[in-house]
Design a protein around this motif. Structure first.
Motif, short mmCIF file in Angstrom:
data_model
loop_
_atom_site.label_atom_id
_atom_site.label_comp_id
_atom_site.label_asym_id
_atom_site.label_seq_id
_atom_site.Cartn_x
_atom_site.Cartn_y
_atom_site.Cartn_z
N GLN A 123 24.20 -14.08 -3.39
CA GLN A 123 23.98 -13.80 -1.98
C GLN A 123 22.49 -13.61 -1.74
O GLN A 123 21.70 -13.51 -2.69
N ALA A 124 22.10 -13.55 -0.47
CA ALA A 124 20.69 -13.35 -0.13
C ALA A 124 20.28 -11.88 -0.20
O ALA A 124 19.11 -11.56 -0.05
N HIS A 125 21.24 -10.99 -0.42
CA HIS A 125 20.99 -9.54 -0.37
C HIS A 125 20.37 -9.15 0.97
O HIS A 125 19.55 -8.24 1.05
N ASN A 126 20.78 -9.87 2.01
CA ASN A 126 20.37 -9.57 3.37
C ASN A 126 21.34 -10.26 4.31
O ASN A 126 21.41 -11.49 4.34
N MET A 181 0.80 -1.21 0.00
CA MET A 181 0.00 0.00 0.00
C MET A 181 0.84 1.27 0.00
O MET A 181 0.47 2.28 -0.61
N VAL A 182 2.00 1.23 0.68
CA VAL A 182 2.78 2.46 0.86
C VAL A 182 3.95 2.60 -0.10
O VAL A 182 4.54 3.68 -0.19
N MET A 183 4.29 1.54 -0.82
CA MET A 183 5.45 1.59 -1.71
C MET A 183 5.03 1.32 -3.14
O MET A 183 4.20 0.44 -3.40
N THR A 184 5.64 2.04 -4.07
CA THR A 184 5.35 1.81 -5.49
C THR A 184 5.99 0.52 -5.98
O THR A 184 5.48 -0.13 -6.88
N ASP A 185 7.15 0.17 -5.42
CA ASP A 185 7.83 -1.08 -5.79
C ASP A 185 8.18 -1.81 -4.50
O ASP A 185 9.28 -1.67 -3.97
N ALA A 186 7.24 -2.61 -4.01
CA ALA A 186 7.46 -3.34 -2.76
C ALA A 186 8.22 -4.64 -2.97
O ALA A 186 8.38 -5.42 -2.05
N THR A 187 8.71 -4.87 -4.20
CA THR A 187 9.51 -6.08 -4.45
C THR A 187 10.97 -5.85 -4.10
O THR A 187 11.76 -6.79 -4.12
N PHE A 188 11.35 -4.60 -3.80
CA PHE A 188 12.75 -4.26 -3.50
C PHE A 188 13.66 -4.76 -4.62
O PHE A 188 14.64 -5.47 -4.40
N THR A 189 13.30 -4.39 -5.86
CA THR A 189 14.06 -4.80 -7.05
C THR A 189 14.17 -6.32 -7.11
O THR A 189 15.25 -6.87 -7.33
N ALA A 190 13.04 -6.99 -6.88
CA ALA A 190 12.93 -8.45 -6.97
C ALA A 190 13.73 -9.19 -5.91
O ALA A 190 13.89 -10.40 -5.98
N ARG A 191 14.23 -8.48 -4.90
CA ARG A 191 14.94 -9.16 -3.83
C ARG A 191 14.01 -10.07 -3.02
O ARG A 191 14.46 -11.04 -2.40
#
Length: 441
Positions: free
Chosen positions: A348-351, A290-300
């Motif tokens: 990597q997991a990018h996290n 609801m609050v983000m235009t791209d909540a996929t975090f660049t597919a992460r």
């Protein structure tokens, strides 16, 4: 910053500390500058149109191993000469438990030899990072090293834009598959994101130089790094830098312990909730949508879901340090969704926190939180009881916050090839030393 040799004579009834042997300033400064340059970036002017150096860089080249090995051979005798007692305060119980569990899970990993090789590089890089504040004679000398190392990287990066733009800017010929990066600056670094993180670090180092050495030198260094950061197009480091400077400034004004805890841990926990929580908890995911235009975090999010599924397979010990990504288990493993099989080739997991659980299981995840978040926070709060801190304390606090805020989107807490790793190790050690003994002032 002072060493034990600078300490005043002990009062009657106090334990007398025997002065340690000295080292020439030239040797100290040369070592500090060389190690700093190497830790900030040891792969200069990578040609992204040539696949050979890219493969070597991703897999860990022989040149990198020799470089870190040579720095260890130079740094270890210096630390031994100055006295191993300087390392004792750093061997706290959480750190010992962390190191022991990391070693145990590496020995029983799915590929023990691979884990132990990567663990060796991890240990060497950690030692080199700590040695920076053990070898430096004073805050001014450390600032001199920051200025020389930062100036070297800035000068080479800016000159590279003019003299060899094909090696210092992204272009359509890059083999990274990122066509939207054309024209973005990367300087001497292999990628614009690495340049962005390094420039963010140099901004913070420049502020320290300005505080303890020379105001105009430090501000010029920070300004030059900030301009390059904008040219790199790295939005996340720029946003993170603004957050770090604002949060640490507020911590210097507010004396309430509870408020400072919220300021320093709240954003980190919020990042963890938005990333890991978006996969584990559907309500969090709904709010983000609801609050983000791209909540996929660049597919992460697909990579995070893939990582969490595998953590559930080995929740106690994990797969071993560096023994999961780009291995047969991931690359050739079964995939539920054929459209998402690209995540199996992720490096990597990018996290950082997810990767700690992948490598060391859920116990390793908990120990990571203790060592990288709880312990430095306690050390800082014990040092700055009245809300004020000195230049060294601000330096370590800013670097610690910078890397923590970035750790939810990149695996930097366990990647010795990144400048962020060396900076958070140095900052954790610095905060500890500032609390337990007057070695660094």
């Amino acid at each position: 910053m002072r060493t034990l040799t600078d300490m005043p004579a002990a009062a009657e009834g106090e334990r007398i500390v025997r002065p340690v042997r000295d080292l020439p300033d030239f040797a100290r400064l040369s070592y500090l500058t060389f190690v700093l340059v190497a830790l900030l970036n040891h792969a200069w002017f990578v040609d992204l149109s040539d696949p050979t150096p890219l493969e070597a860089f991703e897999g860990g080249s022989l040149a990198t191993q020799l470089l870190f090995g040579s720095m260890l051979l130079a740094g270890l005798p210096m630390v031994l000469h100055l006295g191993l007692d300087r390392l004792k305060p750093l061997a706290s119980r959480p750190v010992v438990i962390f190191g022991g569990w990391l070693l145990i899970t590496s020995l029983i990993s799915s590929d023990p030899m691979l884990s132990l090789r990567r663990l060796a590089l991890f240990g060497i890089a950690a030692f080199l990072s700590v040695s920076l504040i053990l070898v430096a004679r004073s805050a001014r000398q450390l600032a001199d090293a920051f200025a020389m190392a930062g100036g070297t990287i800035l000068a080479a990066s800016y000159l590279g834009l003019v003299l060899v733009p094909n090696l210092t800017m992204h272009s359509a010929y890059d083999l990274t598959g990122e066509i939207n990066h054309n024209g973005l600056w990367r300087g001497i670094f292999p990628h614009k994101n690495e340049a962005g993180m390094a420039m963010t670090i140099i901004v913070i180092l420049g502020l320290f130089v300005g505080a303890v050495r020379d105001r105009w030198l430090g501000w010029t260094m920070s300004a030059a790094a900030a301009v390059f950061l904008v040219g790199s197009g790295s939005k996340t480091p720029l946003f993170t830098l603004a957050m770090v400077l604002g949060l640490t400034w507020l911590c210097g004004l507010i004396r309430l312990r509870a408020v400072r805890i919220v300021l320093l841990t709240g954003p980190v926990l919020l990042m963890m909730t938005a990333t890991i929580g978006s996969i584990l908890f559907p309500p969090v995911r709904a709010v983000l949508d609801m609050v983000m235009t791209d909540a996929t975090f660049t597919a992460r999010n697909e990579i995070w879901a893939f990582a969490i599924d595998h953590i559930a397979q080995k929740p106690l010990t994990g797969f071993g340090f560096g023994a999961f990504w780009l291995t047969e288990r991931t690359v050739y493993g079964s995939v539920v969704d054929p459209d998402s099989n690209w995540v199996q080739t992720a490096t990597q997991a990018h996290n950082s926190f997810l990767d700690s659980a992948i490598a060391m299981g859920l116990p390793g995840f908990a120990i990571t939180l203790l060592v990288f978040i709880v312990m430095p926070l306690r050390d800082y709060l014990a040092r700055a009881r009245d809300g004020r801190t000195d230049a060294s304390g601000e330096l370590f606090l800013r670097l610690w916050q910078l890397v923590l805020l970035s750790a939810s989107f990149e695996t930097i807490l366990f990647n010795p090839n990144t400048p962020a790793f060396s900076m958070i190790v140095m900052s954790i050690a610095g905060l500890r030393l500032l609390r337990v003994r007057p070695v660094v002032v």
